[in-house]
Design a protein around this motif. Structure first.
Motif, short mmCIF file in Angstrom:
data_model
loop_
_atom_site.label_atom_id
_atom_site.label_comp_id
_atom_site.label_asym_id
_atom_site.label_seq_id
_atom_site.Cartn_x
_atom_site.Cartn_y
_atom_site.Cartn_z
N LEU A 1 -65.33 18.84 -10.48
CA LEU A 1 -64.30 18.56 -9.49
C LEU A 1 -64.94 18.21 -8.14
O LEU A 1 -64.53 17.25 -7.48
N ALA A 2 -65.94 18.96 -7.73
CA ALA A 2 -66.62 18.68 -6.46
C ALA A 2 -67.28 17.30 -6.50
O ALA A 2 -67.20 16.52 -5.54
N ARG A 3 -67.93 16.98 -7.63
CA ARG A 3 -68.59 15.68 -7.77
C ARG A 3 -67.57 14.55 -7.74
O ARG A 3 -67.76 13.54 -7.07
N LEU A 4 -66.45 14.73 -8.45
CA LEU A 4 -65.41 13.70 -8.48
C LEU A 4 -64.81 13.47 -7.09
O LEU A 4 -64.56 12.33 -6.69
N ARG A 5 -64.57 14.56 -6.36
CA ARG A 5 -63.99 14.42 -5.01
C ARG A 5 -64.96 13.67 -4.09
O ARG A 5 -64.53 12.84 -3.29
N ALA A 6 -66.25 13.96 -4.20
CA ALA A 6 -67.24 13.26 -3.38
C ALA A 6 -67.30 11.78 -3.75
O ALA A 6 -67.34 10.91 -2.87
N GLU A 7 -67.28 11.48 -5.05
CA GLU A 7 -67.28 10.08 -5.51
C GLU A 7 -66.03 9.36 -5.02
O GLU A 7 -66.10 8.21 -4.60
N ARG A 8 -64.89 10.04 -5.09
CA ARG A 8 -63.64 9.43 -4.68
C ARG A 8 -63.65 9.11 -3.19
O ARG A 8 -63.22 8.05 -2.76
N GLU A 9 -64.16 10.07 -2.40
CA GLU A 9 -64.23 9.85 -0.95
C GLU A 9 -65.10 8.64 -0.63
O GLU A 9 -64.74 7.81 0.20
N LYS A 10 -66.23 8.56 -1.31
CA LYS A 10 -67.14 7.43 -1.09
C LYS A 10 -66.49 6.11 -1.51
O LYS A 10 -66.55 5.12 -0.78
N ALA A 11 -65.86 6.10 -2.68
CA ALA A 11 -65.22 4.88 -3.19
C ALA A 11 -64.04 4.47 -2.31
O ALA A 11 -63.86 3.29 -2.02
N ALA A 12 -63.24 5.44 -1.88
CA ALA A 12 -62.08 5.13 -1.04
C ALA A 12 -62.51 4.58 0.31
O ALA A 12 -61.82 3.73 0.90
N GLY A 13 -63.67 5.01 0.80
CA GLY A 13 -64.18 4.52 2.08
C GLY A 13 -64.56 3.05 2.05
O GLY A 13 -64.69 2.42 3.10
N THR A 14 -64.74 2.50 0.85
CA THR A 14 -65.11 1.09 0.74
C THR A 14 -63.90 0.17 0.66
O THR A 14 -64.05 -1.05 0.72
N LEU A 15 -62.71 0.75 0.50
CA LEU A 15 -61.50 -0.08 0.40
C LEU A 15 -61.10 -0.61 1.77
O LEU A 15 -61.22 0.07 2.78
N ARG A 16 -60.59 -1.81 1.77
CA ARG A 16 -60.12 -2.41 3.03
C ARG A 16 -58.78 -1.80 3.41
O ARG A 16 -57.99 -1.44 2.55
N ASP B 1 -64.26 -11.64 -3.43
CA ASP B 1 -63.98 -10.47 -2.60
C ASP B 1 -62.73 -9.75 -3.10
O ASP B 1 -62.68 -8.51 -3.14
N GLU B 2 -61.74 -10.52 -3.49
CA GLU B 2 -60.48 -9.94 -4.00
C GLU B 2 -60.74 -9.18 -5.30
O GLU B 2 -60.24 -8.06 -5.50
N ALA B 3 -61.54 -9.76 -6.19
CA ALA B 3 -61.87 -9.11 -7.46
C ALA B 3 -62.65 -7.82 -7.22
O ALA B 3 -62.40 -6.80 -7.88
N ASP B 4 -63.57 -7.85 -6.28
CA ASP B 4 -64.35 -6.66 -5.94
C ASP B 4 -63.45 -5.57 -5.39
O ASP B 4 -63.59 -4.39 -5.71
N GLU B 5 -62.50 -5.95 -4.54
CA GLU B 5 -61.55 -4.99 -3.98
C GLU B 5 -60.70 -4.36 -5.08
O GLU B 5 -60.47 -3.15 -5.09
N LEU B 6 -60.25 -5.17 -6.03
CA LEU B 6 -59.45 -4.65 -7.15
C LEU B 6 -60.28 -3.69 -8.01
O LEU B 6 -59.77 -2.67 -8.47
N ARG B 7 -61.55 -4.02 -8.22
CA ARG B 7 -62.42 -3.14 -9.01
C ARG B 7 -62.59 -1.79 -8.32
O ARG B 7 -62.51 -0.74 -8.94
N ARG B 8 -62.81 -1.81 -7.00
CA ARG B 8 -62.97 -0.56 -6.25
C ARG B 8 -61.67 0.26 -6.26
O ARG B 8 -61.70 1.48 -6.39
N ALA B 9 -60.53 -0.42 -6.14
CA ALA B 9 -59.23 0.27 -6.18
C ALA B 9 -59.01 0.90 -7.56
O ALA B 9 -58.49 2.03 -7.66
N ALA B 10 -59.41 0.20 -8.61
CA ALA B 10 -59.27 0.75 -9.97
C ALA B 10 -60.17 1.97 -10.14
O ALA B 10 -59.78 2.95 -10.79
#
Length: 158
Positions: free
Chosen positions: A20-35, A46-55
């Motif tokens: 859970l701690a690892r997942l939360r850290a990964e999520r925070e990092k991934a969410a920080g890359t979203l526009r 760029d749009e495809a990359d954004e969709l991949r990060r959102a997924a």
């Protein structure tokens, strides 16, 4: 598993909390890359990359919810039973070759963690529902094997 709230072993709890701690850290990092809503998306790449990060954020959210739900269920279930093997049980076993080992029946297994036996593994399936003194048979990659339940959560027959 029984379908109701299942207990979790101390080791299984540790593994779930670490995940859970690892997942939360990964999520925070991934969410920080979203526009943000006001940020313009460039070309289709760029749009495809954004969709991949959102997924990826959505996948992490789903797994976080699953692990949190399991931890809440374990809290409701209370301590593992000591009279019958179930998820969360600590079980002392004697194998056919005379070797003795203590294992924990868990939902989750950490790679390389020898003392965790998942409930849906051949040994785990054989152990679920057993009592102290019973011998179970199960299949391994090298053939049939057996083990005798010496104790469950500290109630030894020795």
């Amino acid at each position: 598993m029984s379908g109701g709230p299942e207990p979790i072993s101390a080791e299984g709890l540790r593994v779930a909390q670490e995940e859970l701690a690892r997942l939360r850290a990964e999520r925070e990092k991934a969410a920080g890359t979203l526009r943000g809503e006001d940020d313009a998306v460039g070309d289709r790449a760029d749009e495809a990359d954004e969709l991949r990060r959102a997924a990826e954020v959505a996948r992490l959210d789903d797994r976080i919810a699953e692990v949190e739900g399991r931890l809440e269920e374990a809290a409701v279930a209370g301590a593992p039973a000591t009279d019958v093997v179930g998820v969360g049980s600590t079980v002392s076993l004697r194998f056919a070759d005379g070797e003795e080992e203590v294992v924990e029946v868990s939902e989750l297994a950490e790679v390389g963690e020898r003392t965790l036996v998942t409930w849906d593994s051949p040994l785990g399936k054989a152990l679920i529902g057993c009592h102290t003194g019973e011998t179970v048979a199960y299949d391994t990659p090298v053939g049939a094997a057996s083990a005798t339940v010496l104790s469950i959560g500290g109630s030894s027959t020795r």
